[in-house]
Design a protein around this motif. Structure first.
Motif, PDB file in Angstrom:
ATOM      1  N   GLU A  34       2.426   1.704  -3.332  1.00  0.00           N
ATOM      2  CA  GLU A  34       1.490   2.222  -4.357  1.00  0.00           C
ATOM      3  C   GLU A  34       1.084   3.695  -4.289  1.00  0.00           C
ATOM      4  N   TYR A  58       0.733  -1.216  -0.221  1.00  0.00           N
ATOM      5  CA  TYR A  58       0.084   0.098   0.043  1.00  0.00           C
ATOM      6  C   TYR A  58       0.996   1.314  -0.059  1.00  0.00           C
ATOM      7  N   LEU A 110      -8.982   1.264  -4.901  1.00  0.00           N
ATOM      8  CA  LEU A 110      -7.536   1.866  -5.252  1.00  0.00           C
ATOM      9  C   LEU A 110      -7.540   2.325  -6.602  1.00  0.00           C
TER      10      LEU A 110
END
Length: 389
Positions: free
Chosen positions: A10, A7, A325
């Protein structure tokens, strides 16, 4: 823990990509305003020009270039044309010798543009302005008149003319033409509209002769000599103007092989000069040298096609793992596409343009693969043949 790391990566990747896209968006919007080049006055000043044309194996295109330079609506005693012939045929050199130009024949072991230009200028003086052309370029009869009117000062030592496509005969050539105009919008028109310097592009460049001769003599660039010259110029707090109405026609790449070779040369130069000038960033920030900082940001940025392809691929991957996302990535892709669309002149939106976009995937992958074979690319000049049909 592993999920948290993914995460975090990203988010970090999204921030990096967003900065690249935001940069393009800002200058694309800025390019929508028309720019008027400052002039001393409307009268001719009759500056003394030297037109420098390095020609490495350019037998197919050099004569057309020279003839366009000879066909200027400018006093013939106020400009000289110098062709630096490197590894061209005897027949071509004989044809050039018959024209009212100066022909310099060289045979470097390792040929570069910088070497050719330095060789010619080493024994030539008495000029106000040096105009650097590529052998595949042509200019219109009023070109020198445009350059004659703009102000060269202690600070403004160079101008970039408006380079456009000479040919759009293949899908790759059309995409190259579009890319050229995006560059003109973002890195030239958009920049000068916001008070920054224009970017150079390797040809169609006019310099104050004394400055060019002194500074280029210090540069021994294999590829991307214009990047080296540009960063040196900005580091010295000099500025580059832009002349949007002075057109230079430039032959565009026509096939994937030449496209890959040319982009490999460009990316190699980008990385090389990022490393070379990295140490000057702190001083530039301290002294508010924003032109230099801006250029270094460009050196750190992704090439547009790589940026476009990566955002598309990442958007697809992230969405397949977590659709919530992926939304922000698709939005970012749309913003990038909108920014690029804004930078493209309306006259290039044709059926041929839609057809040419089919070549984008192959072009992206050829550029992407270049990232893994850059070793030694900036140690030997990579020549791209012109005049092929």
């Amino acid at each position: 823990m592993n999920i948290m790391i993914l995460y975090t990566l990203e988010i970090l990747l999204f921030i990096i990509m967003s900065l690249n896209v935001l940069y393009i968006l800002i200058f694309s919007i800025a390019s929508q305003k028309k720019y008027r080049v400052p002039a001393f006055n409307d009268k001719k000043t009759n500056k003394h020009f030297i037109i420098l044309i390095p020609a490495y194996k350019e037998d197919k295109v050099i004569l057309e270039c020279v003839k366009s330079c000879l066909n200027q609506e400018y006093p013939t005693d106020k400009y000289d044309i110098v062709v630096i012939s490197d590894q061209m045929s005897e027949e071509t050199n004989e044809l050039l010798s018959a024209l009212p130009i100066r022909l310099e024949i060289v045979n470097f072991e390792n040929s570069t543009k910088a070497k050719a230009l330095n060789f010619a200028m080493s024994h030539l003086d008495g000029y106000d302005i040096a105009l650097i052309m590529d052998a595949d370029n042509t200019i219109k009869p009023d070109f020198l008149e445009y350059i004659d009117k703009v102000p060269f000062t202690e600070t403004i030592v160079a101008y970039q003319a408006h380079r456009i496509a000479k040919n759009k005969n293949t899908n790759i050539a059309y995409l190259d033409a579009v890319s050229e105009e995006i560059n003109n919008s973002i890195f030239r028109l958009g920049h000068v509209n916001l008070g920054f310097s224009s970017a150079l592009i390797g040809s169609g460049m006019a310099f104050r002769y004394d400055y060019l001769k002194e500074e280029l003599a210090k540069i021994d660039a294999v590829g991307g000599f214009d990047r080296a010259l540009e960063l040196t110029l900005f580091r010295d707090n000099k500025k580059i103007g832009y002349i949007p109405d002075a057109y230079v026609l430039d032959e565009k790449i026509q096939n994937h092989k030449d496209f890959s070779r040319q982009r490999k040369r460009w990316m190699s130069a980008q990385i090389h000069y990022l490393v070379h000038f990295w140490k000057d960033i702190p001083h530039a920030i301290k002294t508010k040298n924003w032109d230099f900082c801006d250029k270094m940001f460009q050196q750190m940025s992704f090439p547009r096609l790589i940026l476009l392809g990566l955002i598309f691929i990442i958007s697809f991957i992230v969405s397949s793992l977590d659709s919530s996302l992926g939304v922000k990535w698709w939005i970012l892709l749309c913003v990038l596409l909108m920014s690029l669309a804004l930078a493209i002149p309306r006259n290039l939106y044709t059926k041929q343009f839609l057809k040419a976009t089919t070549a984008l995937p192959v072009s992206f992958f050829s550029m992407f693969l270049n990232l893994f074979c850059m070793k030694g690319a900036n140690k030997k000049f990579i020549h791209t043949e012109h005049g092929s049909k």
